[in-house]
Design an enzyme around this catalytic site. Sequence first.
Site, short mmCIF file in Angstrom:
data_model
loop_
_atom_site.label_atom_id
_atom_site.label_comp_id
_atom_site.label_asym_id
_atom_site.label_seq_id
_atom_site.Cartn_x
_atom_site.Cartn_y
_atom_site.Cartn_z
CE LYS A 112 -46.40 -39.60 -75.35
NZ LYS A 112 -47.48 -39.06 -74.46
CE1 TYR A 162 -48.45 -43.95 -72.49
CE2 TYR A 162 -48.38 -44.62 -74.79
CZ TYR A 162 -48.01 -43.75 -73.78
OH TYR A 162 -47.19 -42.67 -74.05
NE ARG A 185 -45.31 -34.83 -71.62
CZ ARG A 185 -45.54 -35.86 -70.82
NH1 ARG A 185 -45.67 -35.67 -69.50
NH2 ARG A 185 -45.65 -37.07 -71.29
P1 RTP Z 1 -46.55 -40.73 -70.74
O1 RTP Z 1 -46.90 -42.06 -70.11
O2 RTP Z 1 -46.95 -40.64 -72.19
O3 RTP Z 1 -45.11 -40.38 -70.50
O4 RTP Z 1 -47.37 -39.57 -70.01
P2 RTP Z 1 -47.57 -39.36 -68.45
O5 RTP Z 1 -46.91 -40.48 -67.68
O6 RTP Z 1 -47.14 -37.98 -68.15
O7 RTP Z 1 -49.14 -39.46 -68.34
P3 RTP Z 1 -50.06 -40.76 -68.24
O8 RTP Z 1 -51.03 -40.53 -67.15
O9 RTP Z 1 -49.25 -42.01 -68.22
O10 RTP Z 1 -50.87 -40.69 -69.62
C1 RTP Z 1 -50.36 -41.27 -70.79
C2 RTP Z 1 -50.65 -40.37 -71.97
O11 RTP Z 1 -52.05 -40.44 -72.25
C3 RTP Z 1 -52.48 -39.19 -72.75
N1 RTP Z 1 -53.54 -38.69 -71.88
N2 RTP Z 1 -54.62 -38.10 -72.32
N3 RTP Z 1 -57.10 -36.80 -72.50
C4 RTP Z 1 -56.63 -37.12 -71.32
O12 RTP Z 1 -57.22 -36.86 -70.28
C5 RTP Z 1 -55.35 -37.79 -71.25
N4 RTP Z 1 -54.74 -38.19 -70.16
C6 RTP Z 1 -53.60 -38.77 -70.56
C7 RTP Z 1 -51.29 -38.27 -72.77
O13 RTP Z 1 -50.68 -38.31 -74.07
C8 RTP Z 1 -50.38 -38.89 -71.74
O14 RTP Z 1 -49.02 -38.55 -71.97
MG MG Z 2 -47.24 -42.48 -68.11
#
Ligand code: RTP
Ligand code: MG
Length: 149
Positions: free
Chosen positions: A9, A49, A102
Amino acid sequence: MDRTFVMVKPDGVQRGLVGEIVSRFEAKGLKLVGAKLELLPEGRVVEQYREHLEKPFFPGLKAYIMSGPCFLMAWEGKGVVAVVRRMVGATNPAEAAPGSIRGNFALDIGRNVIHASDSPESAARELGIHFAAGELVDYSRIDEPVLYE
Ligand code: RTP
Ligand code: MG
């Protein structure tokens, strides 16, 4: 062979972590089959997303991902989707295992350095969003006969 989509990112690119991240996956034995540095257009961020479109954090997430260039990669290897997710670590870096990307390199859930597909279905979908067929390369690597049983 299995493939996954991984993206450093904008915070990871700005902090000079691209080489460290590529090194980890290479050292693991995974094969790089596609890579490019890009400022992502809004449409592809929304597609990427789409499961989060209605979440309160989505506007901030979109602004973050579009704030600078991302380094997009396609990696290949046995069980690569799950292997890479474990190497990336938990979404919230405060809870990510030490040793994970991370866990070692981030503090804030909104600046967590790297994205990786969360299932083989997501991987196929996300590779299709970001890479044209001709941008993914089929080739043999000389270490493959010693990496796999
Ligand atoms: P990614 O898709 O980016 O690989 O991350 P992930 O699967 O570990 O997590 P996901 O639930 O898909 O969330 C996507 C991205 O959104 C941001 N996020 N912010 N502020 C919050 O509560 C929150 N929750 C998620 C993070 O950048 C996360 O990687
Ligand atoms: Mg994700």
